[in-house]
Motif scaffolding. Structure first.
Motif, PDB file in Angstrom:
ATOM      1  N   SER A   5      -0.266   6.906  -4.364  1.00  0.00           N
ATOM      2  CA  SER A   5       0.666   5.784  -4.492  1.00  0.00           C
ATOM      3  C   SER A   5       2.059   6.267  -4.888  1.00  0.00           C
ATOM      4  O   SER A   5       3.065   5.783  -4.364  1.00  0.00           O
ATOM      5  CB  SER A   5       0.141   4.753  -5.496  1.00  0.00           C
ATOM      6  N   THR A  60       0.836  -1.195   0.000  1.00  0.00           N
ATOM      7  CA  THR A  60       0.000   0.000   0.000  1.00  0.00           C
ATOM      8  C   THR A  60       0.873   1.248   0.000  1.00  0.00           C
ATOM      9  O   THR A  60       2.042   1.202   0.402  1.00  0.00           O
ATOM     10  CB  THR A  60      -0.900   0.028   1.239  1.00  0.00           C
ATOM     11  N   PRO A  61       0.315   2.396  -0.384  1.00  0.00           N
ATOM     12  CA  PRO A  61       1.090   3.643  -0.281  1.00  0.00           C
ATOM     13  C   PRO A  61       1.566   3.898   1.148  1.00  0.00           C
ATOM     14  O   PRO A  61       2.707   4.325   1.365  1.00  0.00           O
ATOM     15  CB  PRO A  61       0.098   4.711  -0.747  1.00  0.00           C
ATOM     16  N   GLU A  75       5.604   5.870  -2.869  1.00  0.00           N
ATOM     17  CA  GLU A  75       6.801   5.265  -3.460  1.00  0.00           C
ATOM     18  C   GLU A  75       7.989   6.212  -3.357  1.00  0.00           C
ATOM     19  O   GLU A  75       9.120   5.792  -3.071  1.00  0.00           O
ATOM     20  CB  GLU A  75       6.541   4.907  -4.922  1.00  0.00           C
ATOM     21  N   ALA A 118       3.394   0.563  -5.175  1.00  0.00           N
ATOM     22  CA  ALA A 118       2.175   0.678  -4.376  1.00  0.00           C
ATOM     23  C   ALA A 118       1.017   0.282  -5.287  1.00  0.00           C
ATOM     24  O   ALA A 118       0.728   0.973  -6.257  1.00  0.00           O
ATOM     25  CB  ALA A 118       2.003   2.103  -3.866  1.00  0.00           C
TER      26      ALA A 118
END
Length: 673
Positions: free
Chosen positions: A503, A451-452, A507, A479
């Protein structure tokens, strides 16, 4: 390819937004802590409907009827008859080559002016009036009677308008294969990609005429003008990102999936079935369930890396098949030797020895029975006498799936490869330290899809790793979902279709940690790299495309901002709050005396920062490159430029005050001495 390494499986969650009302002062050290490897940011490629019909510039789908069952309707996928012609894929009794046993048999009525067949391309064909296309095919007559036939090759719109045309006449008793090569220059560009490649057959007599066809091809101009090369717009997009390496030939697509159409070890990716004449490349059903033509072969990859100024991180198959089957140790020898040959193709200087380039066995030989044959000689004979660059070889892919057999496979592959090439760095693909491997890996390839919020929470993952000489390659990361409990579900479960600013900024936060730890992290690559929007099997991806356009995602721009703003030494600073949402890393480019500040705000509130630089002379202005947008903002085929970086001039000095917007990636560059 797409799985979680066990070292990250237990760490889940989405970081809560933290309001950053107060100014955070960041003190920068005057002394660099370590050099930043030039290979830090690059690309990972796997053919998931993105080699054929994507990076590889061939425009015809199912061009050589590879790996299909003759006589079935599926064998004719993407081909259609025109105006009364009868077409069928046959197992040709006299095929164009042993590797391509099938041909297209076409029967047309006598004196027909329109009968023929068409190919619809990879969900369309881009027709551009500024391009000259190269078309070719092989043909023969199945009977020895004298024939005279006119072939007309066209590019046609969906409405039937001829956009380009070229013709040639074939006569005689051509019962052996002959090649037709033509150029096509469109008179006008098509308004869309709903176009076809058409071949019309016009006999001179009144009787029905039958012709066998094989190995069709249609190429536009290619990247750097390479024969059998790369699609220009996709290749240029990849180069634009500024990558320093390219991991290939893929993750799972390197391997074998026994459950897929009865595949066996013989259907793994084999370098020596991807070089030489296209007539001698049988292709394979890849591990994503469709046929790879292998027109994009080892030589084409390596030439692209040279043209794009990237170096390869090359994987070799290590005896594990998807589905859980590993070869026993006493059966590994020929595959190890083939891996040695694969590396030797890149590196060996020998160009001596006679080579039969068009014999099928030439493409399938292994060093264990090589005789006078040499991979280096093969490479030289194909037009590249000098060795290619090769420094990194990866042993397998995601071998945490086969941890019980990886120790003997890793030991045997590395033991033999390192004897042949002691200068290479060998990368392990199991979990870090589990199982114990001999010899101790020089590097590990780590994969994570999360996940983010996970990426923001794990910015400091590598800070605790031992500095004992072992290096790390973050070979796949992205993500992919906002739902920590269903990472690999559907978009309705939180799975992303395209990267979002949420996202991408998550990252970017993680990437600041990769740069801070670049004393041990030598390379990192987002994955997957490419997706064809008409045939998508994995989302999200860095770059999306169709037959005529390319979409750069928000994560693409994040990667570009990091890769094109890389310093050569890392400058320690006040560390970010590990529980926060705002992260940074600072480097210096000594050749220009620039300080480069990378800032990732993965939260939903802006953050006020003050960077205190330890230099006596700091320019009064610098540049800001800013990528920011709404939490769910994406670049899509319908709206490809929703979020793009913007460059501006900002006021700088010994202290740089900056407000990082919510969901943003910022790069500040300033000259300081």
């Amino acid at each position: 390819m797409h799985s979680l390494s066990s070292w990250v499986l237990g760490i889940l969650g989405i970081g809560a937004a933290v309001c950053q009302a107060a100014v955070t002062t960041v003190s920068v050290s005057a002394t660099a802590s370590h050099a930043i490897p030039t290979t830090l940011f690059g690309q990972m490629f796997e053919d998931i409907n993105s080699g054929d019909g994507g990076l590889y510039a061939e425009m015809l789908q199912n061009r050589a009827f590879q790996q299909v069952t003759p006589g079935t309707s599926d064998a004719l996928d993407f081909w259609s008859a025109i105006a009364g012609a009868n077409i069928a894929v046959i197992a040709d009794p006299k095929p164009v080559s042993d590797a391509l046993p099938n041909s297209l048999q076409v029967s047309v009525p006598g004196k027909s002016t329109t009968a023929g067949f068409a190919n619809s391309g990879f969900w369309g064909i881009n027709v551009n009036s500024s391009w000259t296309y190269t078309a070719s095919f092989y043909y023969k007559f199945p009977t020895s009677s004298s024939q005279s036939v006119k072939f007309t090759v066209e590019l046609r719109s969906a409405s039937g308008k001829t956009l380009a045309s070229s013709a040639t006449t074939a006569s005689g008793t051509a019962t052996t294969w002959k090649q037709v090569q033509l150029t096509l220059k469109p008179t006008t560009s098509a308004p869309d990609v709903n176009n076809q490649f058409v071949v019309l057959v016009q006999p001179s007599g009144s009787a029905t005429t039958t012709v066998d066809f094989a190995m069709f091809s249609l190429f536009p101009p290619t990247f750097k003008g390479r024969s059998n090369g790369m699609r220009m717009d996709i290749a240029e997009t990849l180069v634009e990102m500024g990558p320093k390496f390219f991991r290939f030939p893929g993750g799972n697509n390197l391997e074998v999936r026994p459950s897929c159409r009865g595949q066996t070890t013989a259907t793994r990716w084999q370098w020596n079935a991807t070089v030489g004449s296209l007539l001698d490349r049988p292709g394979r059903v890849g591990d994503w369930g469709y046929v790879n033509t292998d027109g994009l072969g080892l030589l084409e990859y390596l030439q692209f890396f040279e043209d794009a100024d990237m170096e390869p991180i090359m994987a070799v198959w290590s005896g594990y098949s998807l589905g859980g089957t590993s070869l026993p140790e006493n059966e590994l020898a020929p595959y190890i030797q083939q891996s040695i040959d694969q590396a030797c193709y890149d590196l060996c200087c020998s160009a001596s020895g006679h080579l039969s380039l068009y014999a099928l066995d030439q493409l399938h030989y292994s060093r264990s029975s090589q005789g006078y044959r040499s991979p280096g000689a093969l490479r030289a004979s194909l037009g590249h006498p000098e060795p290619f660059t090769l420094n990194y070889v990866e042993i397998g892919n995601e071998d945490f799936f086969a941890a019980d057999t990886y120790p003997y496979r890793f030991q045997d592959f590395v033991g033999n490869l390192s004897k042949a090439f002691p200068q290479l760095t060998f990368i392990a693909t199991s979990d870090v330290g589990d199982p114990t491997l001999t010899p101790t890996p020089q590097a590990y390839d780590v994969h994570v899809y999360q996940t983010p919020g996970w990426f923001a929470q794990n910015v400091f993952s590598y800070d605790s790793f031992a500095r004992d000489g072992q290096k790390y390659f973050e070979g796949e990361y992205a993500a992919i979902s906002t739902n920590a409990n269903d990472l690999f579900g559907t978009p309705s479960d939180g799975r992303l279709t395209f990267p979002t600013m949420q996202s991408s900024s998550g990252e970017a936060a993680f990437m600041t940690g990769l740069e801070r730890n670049s004393d041990i992290v030598f390379a990192a690559s987002y994955a997957p790299l490419l997706q064809h929007v008409n045939s998508t099997q994995w989302t999200p991806d860095l770059v999306s495309f169709d037959a005529g356009s390319v979409v750069r995602s928000t994560s693409f721009y994040t990667q570009k901002l990091f890769a094109t703003n890389q310093g050569d030494e890392f400058m320690p600073s006040t560390l970010p709050n590990q529980n926060g949402t705002v992260f940074w890393s600072i480097s210096r480019l000594t050749s220009t005396l620039e300080v480069i500040i990378k800032i990732a705000n993965s939260g939903n509130s802006s953050a006020q920062l003050a960077f205190a630089l330890p230099f006596s002379d700091v320019a009064s202005s610098g540049t800001l490159q800013l990528l920011t947008g709404a939490e769910t903002a994406s670049n899509t085929p319908e709206a490809p430029n929703t979020v793009v970086p913007k460059t501006s001039t900002i006021t700088t000095g010994k202290t740089i005050d900056y407000t990082a917007p919510a969901f943003s990636v910022s790069i500040i560059r300033v000259v300081a001495s």
